[in-house]
Design a protein around this motif. Structure first.
Motif, mmCIF file in Angstrom:
data_model
loop_
_atom_site.group_PDB
_atom_site.id
_atom_site.type_symbol
_atom_site.label_atom_id
_atom_site.label_comp_id
_atom_site.label_asym_id
_atom_site.label_seq_id
_atom_site.Cartn_x
_atom_site.Cartn_y
_atom_site.Cartn_z
ATOM 1 N N VAL A 55 63.517 30.627 36.518
ATOM 2 C CA VAL A 55 63.448 30.540 37.975
ATOM 3 C C VAL A 55 62.081 30.008 38.384
ATOM 4 C CG1 VAL A 55 63.556 31.809 40.151
ATOM 5 C CG2 VAL A 55 65.053 32.465 38.246
ATOM 6 N N LEU A 56 62.076 28.901 39.123
ATOM 7 C CA LEU A 56 60.852 28.291 39.634
ATOM 8 C C LEU A 56 60.854 28.473 41.141
ATOM 9 C CD1 LEU A 56 60.988 24.921 37.628
ATOM 10 C CD2 LEU A 56 60.210 27.172 36.852
ATOM 11 N N CYS A 57 59.920 29.252 41.639
ATOM 12 C CA CYS A 57 59.972 29.663 43.044
ATOM 13 C C CYS A 57 58.743 29.222 43.835
ATOM 14 C CB CYS A 57 60.122 31.187 43.115
ATOM 15 S SG CYS A 57 60.496 31.801 44.766
ATOM 16 N N ASP A 58 59.009 28.610 44.980
ATOM 17 C CA ASP A 58 57.981 28.189 45.925
ATOM 18 C C ASP A 58 57.625 29.385 46.810
ATOM 19 O OD1 ASP A 58 56.499 27.107 48.010
ATOM 20 O OD2 ASP A 58 57.738 25.315 48.194
ATOM 21 N N ARG A 59 56.539 30.071 46.459
ATOM 22 C CA ARG A 59 56.010 31.271 47.109
ATOM 23 C C ARG A 59 56.778 32.525 46.666
ATOM 24 N NH1 ARG A 59 52.081 29.748 50.242
ATOM 25 N NH2 ARG A 59 52.168 27.860 51.522
ATOM 26 N N LEU B 135 61.423 20.896 31.714
ATOM 27 C CA LEU B 135 62.090 22.024 31.050
ATOM 28 C C LEU B 135 63.539 21.686 30.720
ATOM 29 C CD1 LEU B 135 60.636 24.965 33.165
ATOM 30 C CD2 LEU B 135 60.203 24.556 30.739
ATOM 31 N N ASN B 136 64.220 21.033 31.653
ATOM 32 C CA ASN B 136 65.606 20.630 31.402
ATOM 33 C C ASN B 136 65.705 19.701 30.202
ATOM 34 O OD1 ASN B 136 66.536 20.411 34.950
ATOM 35 N ND2 ASN B 136 66.336 22.181 33.616
ATOM 36 N N ALA B 137 64.743 18.780 30.099
ATOM 37 C CA ALA B 137 64.724 17.852 28.965
ATOM 38 C C ALA B 137 64.516 18.587 27.644
ATOM 39 C CB ALA B 137 63.625 16.813 29.162
ATOM 40 N N ALA B 138 63.874 19.757 27.723
ATOM 41 C CA ALA B 138 63.642 20.572 26.533
ATOM 42 C C ALA B 138 64.798 21.542 26.274
ATOM 43 C CB ALA B 138 62.341 21.345 26.682
ATOM 44 N N GLY B 139 65.864 21.426 27.071
ATOM 45 C CA GLY B 139 67.038 22.267 26.875
ATOM 46 C C GLY B 139 66.984 23.602 27.574
ATOM 47 N N ILE B 140 66.077 23.755 28.523
ATOM 48 C CA ILE B 140 65.938 25.013 29.266
ATOM 49 C C ILE B 140 66.533 24.832 30.657
ATOM 50 C CG2 ILE B 140 64.307 26.655 30.266
ATOM 51 C CD1 ILE B 140 62.403 25.983 27.950
ATOM 52 N N GLU B 141 67.482 25.681 31.006
ATOM 53 C CA GLU B 141 68.111 25.621 32.329
ATOM 54 C C GLU B 141 67.184 26.236 33.373
ATOM 55 O OE1 GLU B 141 72.219 27.049 34.595
ATOM 56 O OE2 GLU B 141 72.012 27.279 32.419
ATOM 57 N N THR B 142 67.136 25.614 34.527
ATOM 58 C CA THR B 142 66.267 26.105 35.598
ATOM 59 C C THR B 142 67.012 26.134 36.929
ATOM 60 O OG1 THR B 142 65.467 23.875 36.162
ATOM 61 C CG2 THR B 142 64.209 25.118 34.513
ATOM 62 N N ILE B 143 66.513 26.963 37.838
ATOM 63 C CA ILE B 143 66.907 26.887 39.236
ATOM 64 C C ILE B 143 65.636 26.870 40.076
ATOM 65 C CG2 ILE B 143 69.099 28.091 38.897
ATOM 66 C CD1 ILE B 143 67.821 30.501 40.374
#
Length: 221
Positions: free
Chosen positions: A95-99, A28-36
């Motif tokens: 937002v990518l969340c583990d559980r 996603l970052n490579a596609a220009g999308i910021e993530t946490i």
């Protein structure tokens, strides 16, 4: 109104959620999308404090009931949503969340037999409308997942209270996750976690492209 996307990863122990979050974030970052990246229990200062109480077995050792633990999970989730998830989404961050909420339904609702009415009420209060856009359920036979979890654990680090439970308990949770996906197929996508990391990542990205990126331009697969 939130502009980012909220994606959760669910499944049993050792299914590879952390790895897939990292790989998806990189793409996603490579596609220009910021993530946490975030996790539950945890994801905010208050929720991380509750995480220690829950995963160490402290609450269990104090004789806290399963319903009491479910309330603690909900309190941690409410803080997580208010201080981490919602602010990030409002800034157009994914937002990518583990559980997230599905783990409570499986671990406390199915395994600990906390009444569904209480689970429903706590979920409504804790998430305050913050339902994930997509949930990936990484599916793997319980004995394989537990073996992976044991192998990746640093020397000298003890298994948390959930990893210490029997294979049959973990397999029951696996089946509960699959039932959740069957009840909500639009949001929940089952991924075969017995594949290689690359194959799993490919399956996840294919769904992301179809479900969340199809209406956006300038995103390369």
């Amino acid at each position: 109104m939130a502009k980012g996307k909220f994606i959760t990863f669910e499944g049993g122990e050792g299914v590879g959620k952390t790895t897939q979050i990292r790989l998806l974030s990189k793409r996603l970052n490579a596609a220009g999308i910021e993530t946490i990246h975030s996790r539950e229990p945890g994801g905010s200062a208050g929720a991380e404090a509750v995480r220690h109480v829950l995963l160490s077995g402290m609450a269990e050792n104090m004789g806290m009931s399963p319903a009491g633990e479910a309330i603690l999970f909900a309190a941690a989730r409410a803080d997580h949503v208010d201080t981490t998830i919602r602010p990030a989404l409002e800034k157009d961050t994914w937002v990518l969340c583990d559980r997230f909420m599905d783990s409570t339904r499986v671990y406390q609702g199915e395994s600990d037999n906390v009444p569904s009415e209480l689970i429903d009420s706590l979920e409504k209060l804790a998430i305050d409308g913050m339902v994930p856009d997509l949930t990936f359920i990484l599916d793997l036979r319980a004995e394989i997942g537990l073996a992976r979890a044991h192998k990746r654990r640093p020397d000298g680090e003890e298994a948390d209270r959930f990893e210490r439970e029997t294979v049959s308990v973990h397999e029951k949770r696996r089946q509960a996750f699959l039932k959740l996906a069957q009840r909500d197929p639009k949001r929940c996508k089952i991924i075969d976690a017995s594949q290689s990391e690359e194959e799993i990542a490919f399956d996840i990205w294919t769904i992301i492209e179809r479900e969340l990126l199809a209406d956006q331009t300038g995103i390369e697969g």
